[in-house]
Enzyme design. Structure first.
Site, short mmCIF file in Angstrom:
data_model
loop_
_atom_site.label_atom_id
_atom_site.label_comp_id
_atom_site.label_asym_id
_atom_site.label_seq_id
_atom_site.Cartn_x
_atom_site.Cartn_y
_atom_site.Cartn_z
N ASP A 63 -7.36 18.69 -14.92
CA ASP A 63 -7.75 17.30 -15.43
C ASP A 63 -7.22 17.30 -16.95
O ASP A 63 -7.66 18.02 -17.74
CB ASP A 63 -9.08 16.90 -15.31
CG ASP A 63 -9.64 15.81 -15.69
OD1 ASP A 63 -8.57 15.02 -16.37
OD2 ASP A 63 -10.38 15.10 -15.29
N ARG A 75 0.82 -1.16 -0.05
CA ARG A 75 0.08 0.12 -0.12
C ARG A 75 0.97 1.28 0.01
O ARG A 75 0.54 2.25 -0.72
CB ARG A 75 -0.82 0.00 1.09
CG ARG A 75 -1.85 1.22 1.19
CD ARG A 75 -2.74 1.40 2.48
NE ARG A 75 -1.75 2.03 3.55
CZ ARG A 75 -1.42 1.24 4.73
NH1 ARG A 75 -1.84 0.17 4.80
NH2 ARG A 75 -0.56 1.84 5.63
N TYR A 121 -16.82 17.25 -15.97
CA TYR A 121 -17.22 15.79 -15.93
C TYR A 121 -18.02 15.57 -14.68
O TYR A 121 -18.01 15.94 -13.72
CB TYR A 121 -15.95 15.01 -15.84
CG TYR A 121 -16.02 13.78 -15.35
CD1 TYR A 121 -16.94 12.64 -16.32
CD2 TYR A 121 -15.40 12.95 -14.35
CE1 TYR A 121 -17.14 11.35 -15.88
CE2 TYR A 121 -15.62 11.70 -14.07
CZ TYR A 121 -16.38 10.70 -14.73
OH TYR A 121 -16.64 9.42 -14.45
#
Length: 400
Positions: free
Chosen positions: A176, A51, A104
């Site tokens: 983005d 992780r 989005y």
């Protein structure tokens, strides 16, 4: 090794030295959760638990940082996981975010339905209008969230102009870059603080992986993001990291073909009587064309278009019929794969913004233009449009 300047060279080599033990050219998939330590605290290469870090993910994160020209890259389980981690790192209850007014749908849902419950406020604003952006800034504003081109209306924002607004107000500018990809656009070089990707799309490129990424311009911000990535745990697994890493190697050549095919499809659609509007920044008539030409290498593989209603059917009905009538384009969500996709945003990818200020037109169709032979793609759209119009004409005649 000499300093690498070219994008394609960096995409193939950054973080991807041949394996020191075997000489393997491809980065190995380190499919492991934990690592043997040489005594308490004696880590080999800094790895203790996957992780926190995994060698395959490290290779991808290094390559992503090189591709975007950033200080630190981080890979996540999805694009929304990357967005969530970024916003939780830089925002707290009472803060305010500026969003694109055609963002989005998943981003809008995250902010409006998750962060708003946490006390974070937001304002949709036209990012193509810098005066409107300046006017929307509040004392509590922390982030300007930018998409360019936007999804699905292909709006364009001036990244350098937004960066000036962000600096003047001590805000973070997040871009983005999913639609453009780092091959076509470099937001960090234009002043952005962090780049966001759904690596599911062009970076992976083959519709076989879900992932996300953040690339920070500043090492300190990168460290803060890395802390939250580990603390929140929504990381990319080793096999998913390997798939995105493999896709990144061919990003440049794929994007060249996506762009060339999209330009030809745009020419066809713009000349079709049933099409009322084509949204594509490569068109001279697009309001953001000049900005896109200045900040992008090319105009991308994404197109959206609207359809004229007729006496027998609405533009929405025609849009749905075209989506149903294609044979080479695949009706499906997502984008950026080698295969061409078609979808109806109002009922599919952007259903989450229905009845909101970000609702998209019902007669809109979105295309992700793939790398097939473009003559086949145009012929497919041509027959689907003809079939949809003929069906409407028959319906009208039968009710007359």
């Amino acid at each position: 090794m000499p300093e690498i300047a070219g994008f394609n060279t960096r995409a193939i080599h950054a973080g991807q030295e041949p394996d020191s033990l075997t000489g393997a050219v491809a980065v190995p998939i380190y499919q492991t959760s934990t690592y043997k330590q040489d005594g308490v605290g004696g880590l080999r290469g800094g790895y203790e638990y996957s992780r926190s870090a995994n060698p395959t993910r490290t290779a991808l994160e290094t390559a992503l940082a090189a591709a975007e020209g950033g200080a630190r890259g981080l890979a996540f389980a999805s694009g929304l996981a990357a967005e969530d981690t970024l916003l939780r790192t830089v925002c707290q209850p009472g803060d305010h975010i500026l969003l694109p007014d055609d963002a989005y749908g998943g981003t809008f849902r995250l902010v409006a339905s998750v962060f708003a419950r946490w006390g974070v406020e937001y304002t949709p604003v036209s990012l193509g209008d810098l005066d409107a952006v300046r006017a929307a800034v509040r004392p509590t504003t922390r982030v300007i969230w930018c998409e360019t081109p936007t999804n699905p209306l292909l709006g364009i924002a001036d990244i350098a102009g937004l960066a000036d607004v962000a600096r003047a107000n001590e805000l973070l500018l997040a871009v983005d870059n999913t639609f453009a990809s780092p091959y076509l656009q470099q937001p960090l070089a234009l002043g952005a603080d962090v780049v966001v990707h759904s690596t599911t799309k062009y970076l992976g490129g083959h519709s076989d992986v879900v992932g996300g990424a953040l690339v920070a311009a500043d090492a300190e911000l990168g460290e803060r993001l890395a802390f939250h990535q580990n603390a929140m745990g929504s990381v990319a697994g080793p096999f998913d990291s390997w798939l995105v890493l493999r896709g990144l190697k061919t990003l440049g050549v794929r994007m060249d073909r996506h762009c060339a095919n999209a330009a030809a499809v745009v020419d066809f659609l713009a000349a079709h009587d049933a099409v009322s509007a084509v949204h594509y920044p490569g068109l001279d008539t697009h309001p953001g064309h000049a900005v896109a030409a200045a900040q992008m290498r090319d105009f991308g593989g994404m197109i959206s278009f609207r359809l004229n209603g007729t006496s027998s059917q609405s533009g929405e009905d025609l849009a749905l019929a075209v989506c149903a009538g294609v044979e080479i384009f695949t009706l499906g969500e997502s984008l950026g794969g080698v295969e061409s996709l078609i979808e109806h945003p109002a009922r599919m990818t952007h259903a989450s913004v229905a009845n909101s200020p970000l609702a998209v037109p019902a007669d809109l169709v979105r295309l992700s233009v793939g790398i097939e032979d473009v003559d086949d793609l145009i012929a497919d759209l041509d027959q689907a449009l003809a079939q949809a119009l003929e069906r409407g004409a028959h319906s009208s005649a039968s009710t007359a």
